[in-house]
Design an enzyme around this catalytic site. Structure first.
Site, PDB file in Angstrom:
ATOM      1  N   ARG A 163      41.654  38.354  38.880  1.00 36.26           N
ATOM      2  CA  ARG A 163      40.521  38.749  39.413  1.00 36.26           C
ATOM      3  C   ARG A 163      41.363  40.530  39.568  1.00 36.26           C
ATOM      4  O   ARG A 163      42.372  40.583  40.255  1.00 36.26           O
ATOM      5  CB  ARG A 163      40.146  38.631  40.057  1.00 36.26           C
ATOM      6  CG  ARG A 163      39.101  40.208  40.502  1.00 36.26           C
ATOM      7  CD  ARG A 163      37.626  39.391  40.869  1.00 36.26           C
ATOM      8  NE  ARG A 163      37.057  38.837  41.146  1.00 36.26           N
ATOM      9  CZ  ARG A 163      35.425  37.818  41.731  1.00 36.26           C
ATOM     10  NH1 ARG A 163      35.150  38.558  42.623  1.00 36.26           N
ATOM     11  NH2 ARG A 163      35.146  37.374  41.336  1.00 36.26           N
ATOM     12  N   HIS A 220      32.760  39.458  33.572  1.00 38.79           N
ATOM     13  CA  HIS A 220      33.474  37.694  34.391  1.00 38.79           C
ATOM     14  C   HIS A 220      32.725  36.493  33.981  1.00 38.79           C
ATOM     15  O   HIS A 220      31.777  36.022  33.381  1.00 38.79           O
ATOM     16  CB  HIS A 220      32.449  37.978  35.659  1.00 38.79           C
ATOM     17  CG  HIS A 220      32.926  37.311  36.802  1.00 38.79           C
ATOM     18  ND1 HIS A 220      33.102  36.090  36.502  1.00 38.79           N
ATOM     19  CD2 HIS A 220      32.610  37.444  37.837  1.00 38.79           C
ATOM     20  CE1 HIS A 220      33.832  35.305  38.024  1.00 38.79           C
ATOM     21  NE2 HIS A 220      33.110  36.139  38.328  1.00 38.79           N
ATOM     22  N   LYS A 245      53.489  47.546  46.324  1.00 38.35           N
ATOM     23  CA  LYS A 245      55.071  48.543  45.902  1.00 38.35           C
ATOM     24  C   LYS A 245      54.664  49.074  45.026  1.00 38.35           C
ATOM     25  O   LYS A 245      55.445  50.067  44.446  1.00 38.35           O
ATOM     26  CB  LYS A 245      56.128  47.568  46.310  1.00 38.35           C
ATOM     27  CG  LYS A 245      56.758  46.761  48.059  1.00 38.35           C
ATOM     28  CD  LYS A 245      56.997  45.777  47.588  1.00 38.35           C
ATOM     29  CE  LYS A 245      56.855  44.600  48.248  1.00 38.35           C
ATOM     30  NZ  LYS A 245      58.168  43.693  47.984  1.00 38.35           N
ATOM     31  N   ARG A 247      33.737  32.993  46.625  1.00 34.22           N
ATOM     32  CA  ARG A 247      33.595  32.115  45.130  1.00 34.22           C
ATOM     33  C   ARG A 247      34.150  31.493  43.829  1.00 34.22           C
ATOM     34  O   ARG A 247      34.896  30.378  44.303  1.00 34.22           O
ATOM     35  CB  ARG A 247      32.161  31.775  44.532  1.00 34.22           C
ATOM     36  CG  ARG A 247      30.609  31.886  44.962  1.00 34.22           C
ATOM     37  CD  ARG A 247      29.813  32.848  45.033  1.00 34.22           C
ATOM     38  NE  ARG A 247      30.664  34.027  45.258  1.00 34.22           N
ATOM     39  CZ  ARG A 247      29.790  34.286  46.534  1.00 34.22           C
ATOM     40  NH1 ARG A 247      28.983  33.151  47.403  1.00 34.22           N
ATOM     41  NH2 ARG A 247      30.236  34.603  46.852  1.00 34.22           N
ATOM     42  N   THR A 248      34.896  32.744  43.263  1.00 35.11           N
ATOM     43  CA  THR A 248      35.664  32.029  41.953  1.00 35.11           C
ATOM     44  C   THR A 248      36.643  31.795  42.636  1.00 35.11           C
ATOM     45  O   THR A 248      37.616  31.366  42.016  1.00 35.11           O
ATOM     46  CB  THR A 248      35.713  34.156  41.333  1.00 35.11           C
ATOM     47  OG1 THR A 248      34.064  34.561  40.909  1.00 35.11           O
ATOM     48  CG2 THR A 248      36.400  34.010  39.963  1.00 35.11           C
TER      49      THR A 248
HETATM   50  N1   CP Z   1      30.138  35.619  41.013  1.00 32.99           N
HETATM   51  C1   CP Z   1      30.901  35.494  41.866  1.00 32.99           C
HETATM   52  O1   CP Z   1      32.508  36.009  41.424  1.00 32.99           O
HETATM   53  O2   CP Z   1      31.864  35.370  43.872  1.00 32.99           O
HETATM   54  P1   CP Z   1      32.689  35.906  44.318  1.00 32.99           P
HETATM   55  O3   CP Z   1      32.833  37.489  44.369  1.00 32.99           O
HETATM   56  O4   CP Z   1      32.570  35.958  45.490  1.00 32.99           O
HETATM   57  O5   CP Z   1      33.923  35.642  43.745  1.00 32.99           O
END
Ligand code: CP
Length: 304
Positions: free
Chosen positions: A101, A129, A80, A51-52
């Site tokens: 991320r 998040h 590396k 999603r993100t």
């Molecule tokens: N909600 C969320 O962070 O989903 P993903 O891990 O798929 O990005």
């Protein structure tokens, strides 16, 4: 230049502005379809995501911009031994904005300190998040029509669930929010959050059974048990199906309670709940695109 590391980086007024833009995008998508022409978004994902990452990429494409990036640390020079600081300095030459991320708490913050482009924390370890929180807030505001005066139950892995930590941090700034934390003993909410709630005199309760508290909830925020943060597979297997929201439990809830989930879902919501109009977790994903579009415009200082 602004980064987004935590939902608290925006004031409540700034969030209102962001949500107003997101709602205008939902109503008039064509108005924004060229807003980011000539701009590039880098998505640097050192941890898995559906999603993100893809909603950030969809957001930039919807705005007429372009995207580049990596979806796996092993396909980047991190494999590396390149540091996050060096990587972001390089990415700054390729893109106008970066969503990152990382499994290590604080890694996007280190990147932001070295970056010459805005950096967005797209999830750092079990910490925060923020763009999921923006998604959650926009979903609640759009469906409930308010971000105050409700009882919210957060259920599942409250220890490792970064979306839960970010959402609580954001909600404490609104009026009359009552929290009910529903988790197994081993996955309770971190002490630093409890301390913060006590300091601010915000009502909360910690319980073990979902059935007992579901009748009083206006919002139920379900989460999966975060397998990737467990040290011991045995513990994960013991706890993973602790809560399963099904039709029977939904029958105990208010007729206007809404169910959110940041997704991915594993077993914690039975698929039989998906057709219940109170289950809004797939709508929530769509709100995530609108709010990320609004965020890209805001951090790139583009006004429409
Ligand atoms: N909600 C969320 O962070 O989903 P993903 O891990 O798929 O990005």
């Amino acid at each position: 230049m602004r980064h987004l590391m935590s939902p608290l980086d925006f004031t409540v007024d700034e969030l209102e502005k962001l949500f107003t833009i997101a709602q205008d995008i939902e109503a008039n998508p064509e108005k924004y379809s060229h807003a980011c022409e000539g701009k590039k978004l880098a998505t640097c994902f050192y941890e898995p995501s559906t999603r993100t990452r893809l909603s950030f990429e969809a957001a930039m494409l919807n705005l007429g911009g372009k995207v580049l990036g990596f979806s796996d640390a092993n396909s980047s020079s991190a494999a590396k031994g390149e540091s996050v600081s060096d990587t972001i300095r390089v990415i700054s030459s390729f893109a106008d904005i970066c969503a990152m991320r990382h499994p290590k708490e604080g890694a996007p913050m280190v990147a932001a300190s070295r970056s010459s482009i805005p950096v967005i924390n797209a999830g750092d370890g079990g910490h925060q998040h923020p763009t999921q929180t923006l998604t959650d807030l926009l979903t609640i505001r759009s469906i409930k029509g308010r971000l105050s005066n409700f009882t919210i139950g957060l259920c599942g892995d409250l220890k490792f669930g970064r979306t839960v930590h970010s959402l609580i941090n954001a909600l404490v700034r609104y009026e009359n929010i009552n929290f009910i934390f529903i988790s197994p003993e081993e996955l309770t909410i971190p002490e630093y959050i409890i301390e913060m709630l006590k300091e601010k005199n915000i009502p909360y309760r910690e319980v073990r059974k979902l059935e007992d508290s579901i009748p009083e909830l206006d919002i139920l925020y379900m989460t999966r048990v975060q397998k990737e943060r467990f040290f011991n597979e045995e513990d994960y297997i013991r706890l993973k199906d602790y809560y399963i929201l099904d039709k029977e439990k939904m029958s105990l809830a208010k007729s206007d309670m809404i169910v959110l989930h940041p997704l991915p879902r594993v077993n914690e919501i039975s698929v039989e709940v998906d057709d219940d109009p109170r289950a809004v977790y797939f709508k929530q994903v769509q709100y995530g695109v609108y709010v990320r579009m609004a965020l890209l415009l805001t951090l790139l200082e583009i006004e429409i």
